[in-house]
Design an enzyme around this catalytic site. Structure first.
Site, PDB file in Angstrom:
ATOM      1  N   ASP A 174       0.841  -1.196   0.000  1.00 51.16           N
ATOM      2  CA  ASP A 174       0.000   0.000   0.000  1.00 51.16           C
ATOM      3  C   ASP A 174       0.877   1.246   0.000  1.00 51.16           C
ATOM      4  O   ASP A 174       2.015   1.221   0.486  1.00 51.16           O
ATOM      5  CB  ASP A 174      -0.894   0.035   1.242  1.00 51.16           C
ATOM      6  N   ARG A 175       0.318   2.339  -0.489  1.00 46.65           N
ATOM      7  CA  ARG A 175       1.055   3.599  -0.542  1.00 46.65           C
ATOM      8  C   ARG A 175       1.690   3.948   0.819  1.00 46.65           C
ATOM      9  O   ARG A 175       2.846   4.370   0.894  1.00 46.65           O
ATOM     10  CB  ARG A 175       0.109   4.732  -0.955  1.00 46.65           C
TER      11      ARG A 175
END
Length: 327
Positions: A140-141
């Site tokens: 995930d970012r």
């Protein structure tokens, strides 16, 4: 390309995700545009509708609509500053792969409104054939830590198989609200992407719900700071979108500063904590094509190190090497 093209998937592309296949053959197509073409049915595989995550098989035929030619690019494409940035992140490198320490806040792949991401930056590190390295899994970012990237098509095929067969073992560290009870165990449930009042996100659903996928994670409490915080070690068995974040929220101990899944009302954070999702891909082990097993660890990102210091957690005391990811 002025008309529709029917392109056959090559033998060495078997197992490649459709979005990665498009990056290889049609780099001018952004991830967002690819999603639009798929939703409208303009891109098909063997005449059937597919998703960006669809795994291709050798000999399949991909229908590619008119999408325009790639813009001409200067010789020696790649921003030297991007290359230097990535080299500073390398935890391990050999002829087949890189393992990067992906920073918190940097997306793995492009999407709507995302211009800077690992997938794009990798074009600054082409291999001897001029091909950009390929992501073989994603974070995930806002999740930092170990990210594996293949240097060649053959390596991407090998490590794609490794991740699909769950031969790669991953350990994450998180700081969560409260103390898990029991202090170690497993979380097993079905999750699916659904629209909620907070937008589209993963939710726990009954088995049989359309789009539901089984997910499983082992967790263990490594240390606590009173009853308000715990440092938790997580070992995912499956690799679903937002799995660890959903699982900890489901357990009643959401990860600190999770913008999507933190679900404690009137929560007040302790002073001195860092800001950002407190989830870190600490360690990964996986078999190399040589038959040896790679074992790499990533140091904590600055915001989590700040929180560790503020809460009295000692990463050196509980060395990650003391945790056997094979178990």
């Amino acid at each position: 390309m002025s008309g529709v093209r029917m392109q056959v998937v090559a033998r060495d592309e078997a197992g490649m995700r459709l979005d990665r296949w498009f990056v290889t053959h049609f780099p001018q197509v952004t991830f967002g545009h690819l999603q639009k073409l798929l939703r409208s049915g303009q891109i098909r595989v063997d005449s059937g509708r597919v998703k960006t995550s669809t795994r291709l098989e050798s000999g399949q035929v991909v229908r590619v609509p008119p999408i325009g030619e790639a813009p001409e690019r200067p010789e020696g494409e790649g921003n030297p500053k991007d290359a230097d940035f990535l080299r500073d992140l390398i935890l391990y490198e050999d002829d087949d792969i890189y393992v990067f320490n992906k920073p918190h806040g940097l997306a793995s792949q492009g999407g709507s409104g995302t211009k800077r991401h690992m997938d794009g930056l990798l074009k600054s590190l082409p291999n001897a054939k001029g091909e950009a390295p390929r992501l073989v899994h994603r974070l995930d970012r806002d999740t930092s830590g170990c990210l594996v990237v293949a240097k060649t098509k053959a390596a991407a095929t090998h490590f794609g198989t490794v991740f699909r067969s769950r031969s790669a073992r991953k350990i994450y560290w998180a700081i969560v609200a409260g103390n898990p009870a029991p202090n170690q165990g497993s979380i097993s449930c079905f999750i699916a992407k659904q629209e909620t009042r907070d937008g589209e996100q993963m939710v726990v659903v009954p088995n049989g719900t359309p789009g539901a996928q089984h997910s499983m994670t082992y967790y263990s409490t490594t240390d606590t700071a009173s009853r308000r915080f715990a440092w938790v070690t997580l070992k995912p068995v499956t690799g679903r979108t937002h799995q660890l974040r959903v699982h900890m929220a489901q357990l009643g101990n959401p990860i600190i500063d999770d913008p999507r899944y933190f679900n404690i009302v009137n929560w007040e954070a302790a002073p001195g904590l860092g800001e950002g999702l407190h989830l870190h891909a600490r360690r990964i082990t996986l078999p190399l094509s040589s038959g040896k097993r790679l074992d790499v660890s990533a140091p904590l990102p600055p915001h989590m190190q700040q929180s560790f210091d503020a809460l009295g957690f000692d990463a050196d005391r509980f060395d990650v090497q003391d945790v056997d990811p094979e178990k």
